[in-house]
Motif scaffolding. Structure first.
Motif, PDB file in Angstrom:
ATOM      1  N   PHE A  75      -5.917  -8.956  -8.090  1.00 43.37           N
ATOM      2  CA  PHE A  75      -5.599  -8.709  -6.677  1.00 43.37           C
ATOM      3  C   PHE A  75      -4.359  -7.823  -6.550  1.00 43.37           C
ATOM      4  O   PHE A  75      -4.322  -6.896  -5.741  1.00 43.37           O
ATOM      5  CB  PHE A  75      -5.346 -10.037  -5.931  1.00 43.37           C
ATOM      6  CG  PHE A  75      -6.580 -10.880  -5.697  1.00 43.37           C
ATOM      7  CD1 PHE A  75      -7.851 -10.366  -5.870  1.00 43.37           C
ATOM      8  CD2 PHE A  75      -6.455 -12.206  -5.294  1.00 43.37           C
ATOM      9  CE1 PHE A  75      -8.988 -11.146  -5.644  1.00 43.37           C
ATOM     10  CE2 PHE A  75      -7.575 -12.995  -5.068  1.00 43.37           C
ATOM     11  CZ  PHE A  75      -8.833 -12.465  -5.248  1.00 43.37           C
ATOM     12  N   LEU A  76      -3.340  -8.113  -7.359  1.00 44.94           N
ATOM     13  CA  LEU A  76      -2.105  -7.324  -7.289  1.00 44.94           C
ATOM     14  C   LEU A  76      -2.351  -5.891  -7.746  1.00 44.94           C
ATOM     15  O   LEU A  76      -1.815  -4.940  -7.178  1.00 44.94           O
ATOM     16  CB  LEU A  76      -1.007  -7.983  -8.122  1.00 44.94           C
ATOM     17  CG  LEU A  76      -0.389  -9.230  -7.476  1.00 44.94           C
ATOM     18  CD1 LEU A  76       0.504  -9.965  -8.455  1.00 44.94           C
ATOM     19  CD2 LEU A  76       0.408  -8.848  -6.220  1.00 44.94           C
ATOM     20  N   SER A  77      -3.197  -5.737  -8.766  1.00 42.50           N
ATOM     21  CA  SER A  77      -3.533  -4.388  -9.238  1.00 42.50           C
ATOM     22  C   SER A  77      -4.266  -3.623  -8.129  1.00 42.50           C
ATOM     23  O   SER A  77      -3.995  -2.449  -7.867  1.00 42.50           O
ATOM     24  CB  SER A  77      -4.404  -4.503 -10.495  1.00 42.50           C
ATOM     25  OG  SER A  77      -4.748  -3.230 -10.973  1.00 42.50           O
ATOM     26  N   PHE A  78      -5.167  -4.318  -7.435  1.00 39.37           N
ATOM     27  CA  PHE A  78      -5.924  -3.694  -6.333  1.00 39.37           C
ATOM     28  C   PHE A  78      -4.981  -3.281  -5.197  1.00 39.37           C
ATOM     29  O   PHE A  78      -5.030  -2.142  -4.717  1.00 39.37           O
ATOM     30  CB  PHE A  78      -6.978  -4.687  -5.831  1.00 39.37           C
ATOM     31  CG  PHE A  78      -7.666  -4.267  -4.567  1.00 39.37           C
ATOM     32  CD1 PHE A  78      -8.468  -3.141  -4.524  1.00 39.37           C
ATOM     33  CD2 PHE A  78      -7.512  -5.010  -3.393  1.00 39.37           C
ATOM     34  CE1 PHE A  78      -9.111  -2.749  -3.351  1.00 39.37           C
ATOM     35  CE2 PHE A  78      -8.140  -4.634  -2.218  1.00 39.37           C
ATOM     36  CZ  PHE A  78      -8.943  -3.497  -2.194  1.00 39.37           C
ATOM     37  N   LEU A  79      -4.117  -4.187  -4.774  1.00 37.64           N
ATOM     38  CA  LEU A  79      -3.216  -3.869  -3.654  1.00 37.64           C
ATOM     39  C   LEU A  79      -2.199  -2.795  -4.047  1.00 37.64           C
ATOM     40  O   LEU A  79      -1.777  -1.993  -3.217  1.00 37.64           O
ATOM     41  CB  LEU A  79      -2.491  -5.133  -3.174  1.00 37.64           C
ATOM     42  CG  LEU A  79      -3.386  -6.238  -2.571  1.00 37.64           C
ATOM     43  CD1 LEU A  79      -2.555  -7.476  -2.234  1.00 37.64           C
ATOM     44  CD2 LEU A  79      -4.126  -5.751  -1.328  1.00 37.64           C
ATOM     45  N   GLY A  80      -1.818  -2.765  -5.330  1.00 38.17           N
ATOM     46  CA  GLY A  80      -0.779  -1.826  -5.765  1.00 38.17           C
ATOM     47  C   GLY A  80      -1.321  -0.467  -6.190  1.00 38.17           C
ATOM     48  O   GLY A  80      -0.690   0.567  -5.936  1.00 38.17           O
ATOM     49  N   ASP A  81      -2.494  -0.435  -6.830  1.00 40.66           N
ATOM     50  CA  ASP A  81      -2.928   0.794  -7.513  1.00 40.66           C
ATOM     51  C   ASP A  81      -4.294   1.315  -7.085  1.00 40.66           C
ATOM     52  O   ASP A  81      -4.849   2.200  -7.734  1.00 40.66           O
ATOM     53  CB  ASP A  81      -2.950   0.552  -9.032  1.00 40.66           C
ATOM     54  CG  ASP A  81      -1.550   0.563  -9.612  1.00 40.66           C
ATOM     55  OD1 ASP A  81      -0.724   1.333  -9.105  1.00 40.66           O
ATOM     56  OD2 ASP A  81      -1.288  -0.204 -10.551  1.00 40.66           O
ATOM     57  N   TYR A  82      -4.866   0.766  -6.024  1.00 40.47           N
ATOM     58  CA  TYR A  82      -6.217   1.213  -5.637  1.00 40.47           C
ATOM     59  C   TYR A  82      -6.273   2.726  -5.392  1.00 40.47           C
ATOM     60  O   TYR A  82      -7.161   3.412  -5.887  1.00 40.47           O
ATOM     61  CB  TYR A  82      -6.718   0.465  -4.391  1.00 40.47           C
ATOM     62  CG  TYR A  82      -7.930   1.132  -3.791  1.00 40.47           C
ATOM     63  CD1 TYR A  82      -9.158   1.071  -4.449  1.00 40.47           C
ATOM     64  CD2 TYR A  82      -7.832   1.900  -2.626  1.00 40.47           C
ATOM     65  CE1 TYR A  82     -10.271   1.735  -3.947  1.00 40.47           C
ATOM     66  CE2 TYR A  82      -8.937   2.570  -2.112  1.00 40.47           C
ATOM     67  CZ  TYR A  82     -10.151   2.477  -2.773  1.00 40.47           C
ATOM     68  OH  TYR A  82     -11.233   3.142  -2.287  1.00 40.47           O
TER      69      TYR A  82
END
Ligand SMILES: [Zn+2]
Length: 445
Positions: free
Chosen positions: A428-435
């Protein structure tokens, strides 16, 4: 819910209503609820969109679970010496798992406070209900257990004789004081208990939405405490981790024109068609209002272009491989507990994943070392669904359906792996940060 902000710091804004005008400020975070059962929280991008295009990064989950709900008239007086409660079955539960467990009540009480309707939350803190099994000696002894949903699911609240003894001490309100006829519909002793716990008068109780719930707290089980045994993991497991992720994302905001968002919907278990369900206009209307408020100079077509670049990560718990029923999965598509997050694919669109959306998520997972597993349902098996396809259709947004693997979905107590929830959070953090970085590098349009 009182006025609060996502994390209480000075970048966060208090709760606001959908009926108010929105004057959002970039870089701040906001949340609101609908019916107190659907929750939307988002972080407004701090910069103006370049070329009119903003990005919405949405994690979508559901908050509801199969449950017994108290009927509008719940008082079933003196049935074979018992006070029982009339209940309505919500969703598709594994209802046999509700038998012989120590149950209790919790929910929303509508209270009249000086002429205004106010919601208060109440939970009986100890077990007060039970649905006992029938003794095997009184059955056909085959061990088959198929409870009738109407006649066999009524919980026992009290022994009639004891309840009447204690009830004698409680004065009846009488028709004049009981303007909502609440004592005609529900046990006086139960109403008395609610009013005592909430420190209100019984005459203030207008109505309520109360669920029958497991009284046992969630706990870690397994020799190494590697499993979570809990009610409502589907889908509070995903909802809780998404909430945790957006709070962390808010604390580590980047300067950009992107909106990070979680949308946690009610009513998924009964098809999502309601004012607070995912098959409403909420996703389209809310994203449009955010876009308009942050970029009033831009056009509707800019919003539509933005939605084509945006992404919905539809997170709902997945069916892990059960060691005693391994034939229920295709061996190539059998997600295992503790081995990573599941990408769900269904060619008949019970899930909204496509090859492009799956690739973006695999890249985001690889960046943070989260292993991914694949799931399709067997061709001879029915398939569950999620809020993914309806949100994708209603909002026109690219979507991937994912989930942490679990066992016993829709049991009163479900089981998942501790490590998978750690993977969930990282993804989730990767999605919110690096999408945007990943999608810009992969997508040509
Ligand atoms: Zn679910």
């Amino acid at each position: 819910m009182p006025n609060q902000s996502i994390n209480g710091d000075n970048r966060s804004q208090p709760i606001f209503n959908c009926s108010d005008e929105w004057n959002l400020e970039g870089g701040k975070s906001y949340f609101f609820t609908r019916n107190n059962s659907t929750l939307v929280a988002f972080i407004a991008g701090s910069q103006a969109p370049a070329n009119g295009v903003s990005l919405f990064k949405i994690i979508g989950c559901h908050t509801d679970s199969p449950v017994l709900k108290l009927a509008p008239v719940s008082k079933l007086n003196d049935r074979a010496g018992f006070q029982q409660l009339g209940v309505l079955l919500y969703g598709g539960g594994l209802w046999h798992t509700w038998f012989d467990r120590d149950l209790t009540l919790a929910g929303k009480i509508i209270v009249n406070e000086d002429g205004k309707l106010v919601s208060k939350y109440w939970r009986a803190n100890e077990p007060i209900l039970k649905v006992p099994n029938l003794a095997i000696h009184l059955t056909d002894r085959t061990g088959k257990f198929e409870p009738n949903k109407e006649s066999h699911t009524k919980p026992i609240l009290a022994s009639s004789i004891v309840d009447q003894l204690f009830g004698e001490e409680i004065e009846s309100l009488g028709a004049e004081k009981d303007r909502y006829r609440i004592e005609d519909k529900h046990f006086k002793t139960l109403l008395n208990r609610i009013s005592q716990d909430l420190k209100i008068e019984r005459t203030q109780i207008v109505d309520f939405e109360i669920n029958v719930i497991d009284s046992q707290p969630s706990q870690l089980v397994g020799l190494h405490k590697e499993f979570i045994s809990s009610p409502r993991l589907d889908n509070l497991g995903s909802s809780l981790v998404s909430l945790d992720a957006i709070i962390e994302a808010n604390q580590n905001q980047k300067d950009n024109a992107e909106v990070s968002m979680i949308m946690l919907f009610d009513h998924e278990e009964i098809g999502s068609t309601s004012t607070q369900g995912a098959d409403s206009n909420m996703a389209a209307v809310i994203t449009q209002r955010i876009f308009e408020s942050l970029s009033p100079q831009l056009r509707m077509s800019d919003y539509q272009r933005s939605m084509r670049r945006s992404f919905l990560l539809s997170a709902d718990m997945a069916h892990g491989l059960h060691p005693n029923y391994s034939d229920k999965h295709q061996p190539q598509h059998a997600p295992k507990i503790h081995e990573g997050i599941v990408i769900k694919t269904n060619v008949n669109q019970s899930y909204a994943t496509d090859t492009v959306s799956a690739t973006i998520i695999r890249e985001l997972a690889a960046k943070v070392g989260v292993p991914m597993q694949d799931f399709v349902v067997r061709n001879d098996s029915p398939c569950g669904s999620t809020i993914g396809p309806m949100m994708a259709a209603n909002a026109g947004i690219k979507t991937c359906d994912i989930g942490a693997p679990m066992l016993g979905m829709h049991s009163i107590r479900e089981t998942c792996g501790v490590i998978d929830l750690v993977y969930y959070r990282k993804l989730f953090l990767s999605f919110l940060g690096d999408y945007s970085t990943v999608s810009n590098s992969l997508l040509s349009e």
